[in-house]
Design a protein around this motif. Structure first.
Motif, PDB file in Angstrom:
ATOM      1  N   ALA A 149      -2.914   7.587  -7.950  1.00 37.03           N
ATOM      2  CA  ALA A 149      -2.693   8.768  -7.131  1.00 37.03           C
ATOM      3  C   ALA A 149      -1.308   8.776  -6.489  1.00 37.03           C
ATOM      4  CB  ALA A 149      -3.763   8.874  -6.050  1.00 37.03           C
ATOM      5  N   ALA A 150      -0.463   7.825  -6.826  1.00 38.53           N
ATOM      6  CA  ALA A 150       0.865   7.748  -6.217  1.00 38.53           C
ATOM      7  C   ALA A 150       1.675   9.010  -6.516  1.00 38.53           C
ATOM      8  CB  ALA A 150       1.605   6.514  -6.709  1.00 38.53           C
ATOM      9  N   ARG A 151       2.510   9.384  -5.554  1.00 36.42           N
ATOM     10  CA  ARG A 151       3.365  10.572  -5.683  1.00 36.42           C
ATOM     11  C   ARG A 151       4.828  10.143  -5.652  1.00 36.42           C
ATOM     12  NH1 ARG A 151       0.823  15.682  -2.433  1.00 36.42           N
ATOM     13  NH2 ARG A 151      -1.266  15.583  -3.347  1.00 36.42           N
ATOM     14  N   VAL A 152       5.635  10.781  -6.497  1.00 36.29           N
ATOM     15  CA  VAL A 152       7.048  10.419  -6.612  1.00 36.29           C
ATOM     16  C   VAL A 152       7.884  11.689  -6.648  1.00 36.29           C
ATOM     17  CG1 VAL A 152       8.811   9.285  -8.020  1.00 36.29           C
ATOM     18  CG2 VAL A 152       6.520   8.274  -7.852  1.00 36.29           C
ATOM     19  N   VAL A 153       8.943  11.700  -5.856  1.00 38.95           N
ATOM     20  CA  VAL A 153       9.941  12.768  -5.920  1.00 38.95           C
ATOM     21  C   VAL A 153      11.243  12.152  -6.403  1.00 38.95           C
ATOM     22  CG1 VAL A 153      11.315  14.423  -4.605  1.00 38.95           C
ATOM     23  CG2 VAL A 153       8.874  14.184  -4.137  1.00 38.95           C
ATOM     24  N   TYR A 154      11.754  12.690  -7.502  1.00 41.49           N
ATOM     25  CA  TYR A 154      13.038  12.269  -8.060  1.00 41.49           C
ATOM     26  C   TYR A 154      14.126  13.245  -7.616  1.00 41.49           C
ATOM     27  CZ  TYR A 154      10.412   9.283 -11.346  1.00 41.49           C
ATOM     28  OH  TYR A 154       9.601   8.321 -11.918  1.00 41.49           O
ATOM     29  N   GLY A 198       0.777  -1.231   0.000  1.00 40.44           N
ATOM     30  CA  GLY A 198       0.000   0.000   0.000  1.00 40.44           C
ATOM     31  C   GLY A 198       0.806   1.277   0.000  1.00 40.44           C
ATOM     32  N   VAL A 199       2.050   1.220  -0.451  1.00 43.82           N
ATOM     33  CA  VAL A 199       2.878   2.429  -0.472  1.00 43.82           C
ATOM     34  C   VAL A 199       2.462   3.299  -1.661  1.00 43.82           C
ATOM     35  CG1 VAL A 199       5.212   3.343  -0.627  1.00 43.82           C
ATOM     36  CG2 VAL A 199       4.792   1.224   0.623  1.00 43.82           C
ATOM     37  N   ALA A 200       2.199   4.559  -1.383  1.00 43.27           N
ATOM     38  CA  ALA A 200       1.750   5.478  -2.437  1.00 43.27           C
ATOM     39  C   ALA A 200       2.677   6.673  -2.589  1.00 43.27           C
ATOM     40  CB  ALA A 200       0.331   5.959  -2.143  1.00 43.27           C
ATOM     41  N   GLN A 201       3.824   6.653  -1.880  1.00 41.01           N
ATOM     42  CA  GLN A 201       4.783   7.748  -1.956  1.00 41.01           C
ATOM     43  C   GLN A 201       6.190   7.168  -2.111  1.00 41.01           C
ATOM     44  OE1 GLN A 201       3.309  11.389   0.528  1.00 41.01           O
ATOM     45  NE2 GLN A 201       3.645   9.716   1.969  1.00 41.01           N
ATOM     46  N   PHE A 202       6.959   7.744  -3.043  1.00 42.91           N
ATOM     47  CA  PHE A 202       8.288   7.225  -3.353  1.00 42.91           C
ATOM     48  C   PHE A 202       9.264   8.383  -3.458  1.00 42.91           C
ATOM     49  CE2 PHE A 202       5.273   4.099  -4.675  1.00 42.91           C
ATOM     50  CZ  PHE A 202       5.873   2.878  -4.412  1.00 42.91           C
ATOM     51  N   LEU A 203      10.423   8.211  -2.819  1.00 45.07           N
ATOM     52  CA  LEU A 203      11.515   9.173  -2.875  1.00 45.07           C
ATOM     53  C   LEU A 203      12.689   8.469  -3.537  1.00 45.07           C
ATOM     54  CD1 LEU A 203      12.798  11.890  -2.147  1.00 45.07           C
ATOM     55  CD2 LEU A 203      13.236  10.992   0.158  1.00 45.07           C
ATOM     56  N   ASP A 204      12.927   8.793  -4.809  1.00 45.48           N
ATOM     57  CA  ASP A 204      13.893   8.096  -5.654  1.00 45.48           C
ATOM     58  C   ASP A 204      15.133   8.982  -5.789  1.00 45.48           C
ATOM     59  OD1 ASP A 204      15.329   6.845  -7.664  1.00 45.48           O
ATOM     60  OD2 ASP A 204      13.591   6.431  -8.917  1.00 45.48           O
ATOM     61  N   LYS A 220      13.498  18.284   3.215  1.00 47.41           N
ATOM     62  CA  LYS A 220      12.727  19.532   3.181  1.00 47.41           C
ATOM     63  C   LYS A 220      12.103  19.743   1.813  1.00 47.41           C
ATOM     64  CE  LYS A 220      13.109  24.522   3.964  1.00 47.41           C
ATOM     65  NZ  LYS A 220      14.012  25.639   4.383  1.00 47.41           N
ATOM     66  N   ALA A 221      12.869  19.486   0.749  1.00 50.55           N
ATOM     67  CA  ALA A 221      12.342  19.660  -0.601  1.00 50.55           C
ATOM     68  C   ALA A 221      11.279  18.611  -0.918  1.00 50.55           C
ATOM     69  CB  ALA A 221      13.469  19.591  -1.619  1.00 50.55           C
ATOM     70  N   ALA A 222      11.506  17.361  -0.483  1.00 47.79           N
ATOM     71  CA  ALA A 222      10.541  16.296  -0.758  1.00 47.79           C
ATOM     72  C   ALA A 222       9.199  16.563  -0.094  1.00 47.79           C
ATOM     73  CB  ALA A 222      11.095  14.952  -0.282  1.00 47.79           C
ATOM     74  N   ALA A 223       9.229  17.266   1.043  1.00 46.53           N
ATOM     75  CA  ALA A 223       7.994  17.538   1.781  1.00 46.53           C
ATOM     76  C   ALA A 223       7.051  18.473   1.030  1.00 46.53           C
ATOM     77  CB  ALA A 223       8.330  18.121   3.156  1.00 46.53           C
ATOM     78  N   ARG A 224       7.526  19.095  -0.051  1.00 45.15           N
ATOM     79  CA  ARG A 224       6.614  19.889  -0.895  1.00 45.15           C
ATOM     80  C   ARG A 224       5.585  18.998  -1.576  1.00 45.15           C
ATOM     81  NH1 ARG A 224      11.611  22.473  -3.315  1.00 45.15           N
ATOM     82  NH2 ARG A 224      11.181  21.041  -5.048  1.00 45.15           N
ATOM     83  N   THR A 225       5.966  17.752  -1.810  1.00 40.57           N
ATOM     84  CA  THR A 225       5.115  16.837  -2.586  1.00 40.57           C
ATOM     85  C   THR A 225       4.647  15.649  -1.759  1.00 40.57           C
ATOM     86  OG1 THR A 225       6.311  17.456  -4.590  1.00 40.57           O
ATOM     87  CG2 THR A 225       5.054  15.405  -4.673  1.00 40.57           C
ATOM     88  N   GLY A 248       0.809  11.058 -14.053  1.00 44.92           N
ATOM     89  CA  GLY A 248      -0.579  10.943 -14.463  1.00 44.92           C
ATOM     90  C   GLY A 248      -1.420  12.002 -13.758  1.00 44.92           C
ATOM     91  N   PRO A 249      -2.640  12.256 -14.235  1.00 41.07           N
ATOM     92  CA  PRO A 249      -3.432  13.366 -13.702  1.00 41.07           C
ATOM     93  C   PRO A 249      -3.818  13.217 -12.236  1.00 41.07           C
ATOM     94  CG  PRO A 249      -4.732  12.015 -15.218  1.00 41.07           C
ATOM     95  CD  PRO A 249      -3.317  11.568 -15.359  1.00 41.07           C
ATOM     96  N   ALA A 250      -3.920  11.988 -11.729  1.00 38.32           N
ATOM     97  CA  ALA A 250      -4.336  11.794 -10.338  1.00 38.32           C
ATOM     98  C   ALA A 250      -3.172  11.837  -9.360  1.00 38.32           C
ATOM     99  CB  ALA A 250      -5.073  10.460 -10.193  1.00 38.32           C
ATOM    100  N   GLY A 251      -1.945  11.660  -9.861  1.00 40.21           N
ATOM    101  CA  GLY A 251      -0.769  11.618  -9.003  1.00 40.21           C
ATOM    102  C   GLY A 251       0.042  12.887  -9.111  1.00 40.21           C
ATOM    103  N   GLN A 252       1.299  12.786  -8.695  1.00 40.03           N
ATOM    104  CA  GLN A 252       2.160  13.963  -8.740  1.00 40.03           C
ATOM    105  C   GLN A 252       3.615  13.532  -8.802  1.00 40.03           C
ATOM    106  OE1 GLN A 252       1.053  16.848  -5.828  1.00 40.03           O
ATOM    107  NE2 GLN A 252       2.739  18.246  -6.295  1.00 40.03           N
ATOM    108  N   CYS A 253       4.436  14.291  -9.541  1.00 39.63           N
ATOM    109  CA  CYS A 253       5.883  14.108  -9.586  1.00 39.63           C
ATOM    110  C   CYS A 253       6.556  15.441  -9.286  1.00 39.63           C
ATOM    111  CB  CYS A 253       6.354  13.640 -10.965  1.00 39.63           C
ATOM    112  SG  CYS A 253       5.981  11.917 -11.358  1.00 39.63           S
ATOM    113  N   ASP A 254       7.704  15.363  -8.621  1.00 37.89           N
ATOM    114  CA  ASP A 254       8.523  16.547  -8.420  1.00 37.89           C
ATOM    115  C   ASP A 254       9.981  16.139  -8.631  1.00 37.89           C
ATOM    116  OD1 ASP A 254       9.211  19.161  -7.916  1.00 37.89           O
ATOM    117  OD2 ASP A 254       8.948  19.031  -5.740  1.00 37.89           O
TER     118      ASP A 254
END
Length: 248
Positions: free
Chosen positions: A79-84, A52-58, A122-127, A102-108
């Motif tokens: 709806a998964a969110r990813v920060v690269y 059930g992980v929906a957030q990834f910090l790559d 700190k930067a990842a916490a924006r997303t 995708g439109p339901a999720g978010q990338c930063d």
């Protein structure tokens, strides 16, 4: 170089020359790079689907390739969110252009050095909501932190900023699998590198990154041995150690 080994087209002549020199020293490197990429895909899929992980910090993203982290995660949870995170301006330019959520999720995309955990968090916490579980991905990047810079402490600092129930996914070049050709390849690459030199580590040293975590089965193994898909070939002696663990 990694892009070249994966069959990509986003590389320069100097990259190709160095990549071919590495192949000359260690002919298995192309298969090794692709085995690592397949491990990334399986690990992200397992965490999203089964945990059930929906957030990834790559961190240490590298150039976009086939089946990137957000594509795998959002195929399970739109709806998964990813920060690269990367500190190579070319990587970040390609990421912003090609790694589109995708439109339901978010990338930063964060320009930062792995050795600056506070800046990254700190930067990842924006997303990402760091009060909820996050999967921290560190694939083939920790070898660029020498022992004197405290790679295990860096990972510990990153995990300290993540919620209980977060996961750590690591792959690391091995010093104790095919040691002679891998050592020769690393020697040649270190002669070319302008930045940090690569440091190979054995299974015990790689396992230390998971100290205090609950290791997922099958533990710290070579990539083809980590939950291979049915019918997937499992070649032996890929000189990479990998694993995933949960922060209790």
């Amino acid at each position: 170089m990694y892009d070249y080994w994966l069959g990509g087209k986003d590389n320069f002549a100097s990259d190709r020359d160095a990549a071919e020199e590495a192949i000359g020293a260690n002919p298995g490197i192309v298969g090794d790079a692709r085995a690592n990429r397949a491990f990334l895909a399986r690990a992200v899929s397992v965490l999203a689907r089964d945990h059930g992980v929906a957030q990834f910090l790559d961190i240490g993203t590298g150039l976009p390739s086939d089946r990137n982290t957000h594509e795998i995660a959002q195929s399970v949870d739109p709806a998964a969110r990813v920060v690269y995170v990367d500190n190579d301006p070319i990587v970040l330019a390609h990421a912003r252009a090609m790694l589109i959520s995708g439109p339901a999720g978010q990338c930063d995309y964060v320009d930062a050095d792995l050795r600056d955990p506070a800046i990254i968090l700190k930067a990842a916490a924006r997303t990402l909501d760091l009060n909820r579980p996050v999967a921290l991905l560190l694939l083939l990047v920790l070898h660029l932190i020498p022992d004197e810079d405290g790679p295990h402490e860096v990972v510990g600092s990153l995990l300290e900023g993540l919620a209980e129930g977060s996961y750590l996914v690591v792959s690391h070049p091995a010093s104790d699998v095919r040691p002679d050709p891998v050592a020769e390849m690393t020697r040649r690459m270190n002669q070319r590198l302008r930045g940090p030199r690569a440091t190979l580590r054995g299974r015990d040293q790689t396992s230390r990154f998971f100290d205090g975590l609950e290791l997922l089965e099958p533990g710290v193994v070579q990539p083809p041995q980590w939950r291979p898909d049915p019918g997937e070939p499992t070649p032996a002696d890929v000189p990479i150690w990998c694993g995933a663990g949960r922060k209790p």
